[in-house]
Design an enzyme around this catalytic site. Structure first.
Site, PDB file in Angstrom:
ATOM      1  N   ASP A 350      -7.989  11.904  95.710  1.00 11.05           N
ATOM      2  CA  ASP A 350      -7.382  12.481  96.912  1.00 11.05           C
ATOM      3  C   ASP A 350      -8.415  12.718  98.007  1.00 11.05           C
ATOM      4  OD1 ASP A 350      -8.527  14.491  95.231  1.00 11.05           O
ATOM      5  OD2 ASP A 350      -7.547  16.018  96.459  1.00 11.05           O
ATOM      6  N   GLU A 351      -7.934  12.764  99.226  1.00  9.00           N
ATOM      7  CA  GLU A 351      -8.682  13.215 100.399  1.00  9.00           C
ATOM      8  C   GLU A 351     -10.061  12.560 100.531  1.00  9.00           C
ATOM      9  OE1 GLU A 351      -6.872  17.682 100.998  1.00  9.00           O
ATOM     10  OE2 GLU A 351      -8.454  17.437  99.504  1.00  9.00           O
TER      11      GLU A 351
END
EC number: 3.2.1.52
Length: 535
Positions: A350-351
């Site tokens: 993620d991210e």
């Protein structure tokens, strides 16, 4: 007239006595999560000096469950509660040794029988039985009261196979005993997966013998600059065993290629210069500009990043072109998989804002193969569905419905953790003393009133592996902090995961969670008393 007054007085006494003797019905004792079927009957079962437990079936798991139940009853009642295979007034009947989580619980005036084809089903039946007793059973101090459970029959099974919670032990480290405490509370709610977020920018929390600096340096601090900490592999094995005895499977997460500043602070030779080496909180845009400038240089100077103790995200990344990166990952996955008996390995994903898209795709697809080579199935945050997933791999939906749909279209299942409903670190409202609110304010009713199978268009029940409630710990420092954000919302998520949607009812839940609150109070659990409930 005197006779009339005497008769009236006697009737009042008889009515009062009848009210005192009237026992609560089995469908009103506050069972959490709500069973599939509860049929009350007249009468009750009373635990006394002669109560004993009989085990029918064999195996180490059944022995643990019988001792677990006996100890709970002994602590509350002070009675001996012996366990044997010969006879007993509480019977644990393990009919086979399958993975079946369903169970039947029959409570009569003379005998209680919990039966299942799987040891986990027996354990869940025990949790239901314990909740059928007066709340004082959960007090750490023995009591002299009458210990009765109302008669009836419960037939029960879970709606979803995966019912979990996540603990972020990276941003703020939690010791072994804190994790065990959480496991105990999860087990009472029939949750069966604990996802440990072991690595992030702020700290690396698991010993890797082939890369010792990951904990020596990467595990040395946490958000706010505290001393951090980490689990030795022996600690981790201890947690895994403790959870397994309570039918909870540990899912380890190593977040990558972003959220990796702790790695880059530990081993400078892995540092491409894409991360912010001074650990500041510049915007992602400036991070990308610095990354591109560094990559244009023919000779990148690889130096350790600064340790990071803030809460910003998206500024760090592994070098996806560096073979040493994949050697690290292979070693980490190999060592951790060897001490993780469960089927899943969480690869994060993620991210990763400063990883170029093509590099991200190459990285995730290669890491999936590494995980597979060590006998595990990958789970990743929903961004991983923008790559080609291996068959069986799972995308954990937290933010992007389109990503969840991409996983479904590839024939892969989705683990439901929508931040707007299931993130336990979100504040209840604007007055909540800790927590964040970037996704939503999540009051108790909001955590309860949603259906995973209808939450996202295009994702139906057959596409869903299960439900998980994550707790990120940017603002969580103490056990009290953890309990305050997690409870009572984790009970709501547990019922979302266990009980069919058509049987769930907010009014029923409010009454039952108030009874559960009494159990928590007796153990000094620091839960949030939502104004939505009459506690």
């Amino acid at each position: 007239m005197k006779k009339f007054k005497l008769a009236f007085a006697m009737s009042i006494v008889l009515l009062a006595t009848a009210c005192q003797n009237q026992k609560e019905s089995l469908d009103a004792v506050g069972i959490m999560p709500l069973p599939a079927s509860v049929v009350p009957a007249s009468g009750s079962f009373q635990v006394n000096e002669s109560t004993s437990i009989q085990i029918s079936g064999d195996g180490e798991e059944l022995s643990f469950i019988s001792d677990y139940l006996a100890q709970k009853l002994r602590n509350a009642t002070g009675f001996a509660i012996p366990v044997s295979g010969d006879a007993g007034s509480i019977v644990l009947d393990l009919r086979s040794n399958s993975e079946d989580e369903s169970y039947e619980l029959e409570i009569g005036e003379e005998k209680i029988v919990i039966s299942s084809n799987g040891a986990s089903g027996i354990f869940y039946g025990v949790q239901t039985l314990l909740q059928a007793f007066p709340a004082e059973l959960f007090s750490p101090n023995p009591s002299n009261q009458t210990w009765e459970v109302p008669a009836g029959k419960i037939v029960d099974k879970p709606e979803y196979a995966y019912r979990g919670s996540m603990l972020d032990v990276s941003r703020h480290f939690m010791g072994v005993e804190e994790v065990k405490h959480y496991i105990d509370l999860m087990a009472e709610l029939k949750l069966n997966y604990l996802h440990l977020h072991l690595t992030d920018d702020q700290g690396w929390r698991i010993e890797i013998k082939s890369w010792p600096k990951l904990t020596e340096i990467g595990g040395s601090t946490q958000v706010g600059g505290g001393e951090g900490g980490y689990y030795t592999q022996e600690d981790y094995v201890n947690i895994v065993k403790y959870a397994s005895q309570r039918f909870i499977t540990i899912v380890p997460e190593v977040d990558m290629p972003g959220h990796t500043n702790a790695i880059l602070a530990s081993y400078g030779e892995l540092n491409s210069g894409i991360n912010l080496p001074d650990g500041d909180t510049e915007t992602v845009t400036k991070s990308v500009e610095k990354a591109e400038e560094a990559l244009k240089k023919s000779n990148i100077i690889r130096e350790p990043a600064e340790l990071y103790t803030g809460i910003e995200v998206g500024f760090s990344t592994l070098d996806t072109d560096l073979e040493l990166t994949y050697q690290l990952i292979d070693d980490v996955v190999r060592e951790l998989s060897a001490i993780t008996p469960g089927p899943y390995f969480h690869i994060g994903g993620d991210e990763s804002h400063v990883t170029k898209k093509d590099d991200y795709i190459y990285f995730i697809e290669r890491v999936q193969e590494i995980v597979k080579s060590h006998g595990k199935t990958s789970i990743g945050w929903d961004e991983i569905a923008t790559t080609t997933l291996l068959p069986g791999n799972v995308a954990q939906f937290w933010a992007m419905a389109d990503n969840a749909k991409l996983a479904q279209e590839q024939g892969n299942q989705v683990l439901m953790s929508p931040a707007k409903k299931a993130y336990l670190d979100m504040q209840y409202d604007s007055t909540t003393r800790i927590g964040l609110h970037w996704a939503a304010y999540i009051e108790l009713d909001s955590a309860y009133l949603w259906d995973p199978a209808n939450y996202t268009e295009g994702i139906s029940k057959k596409d869903i592996l299960g439900v998980e409630a994550p707790l990120w710990t940017e603002t969580v420092v103490t056990r009290d902090d953890l309990e305050y954000l997690v409870f009572p919302r984790l009970a709501a998520i547990a019922e979302v995961a266990w009980t069919p949607m058509e049987k769930r009812n907010w009014e029923s839940f409010k009454k039952r969670i108030a009874i559960q609150g009494k159990r928590w109070e007796l153990r000094d659990i620091n839960f949030y008393k939502s104004p939505k409930v009459d506690w």
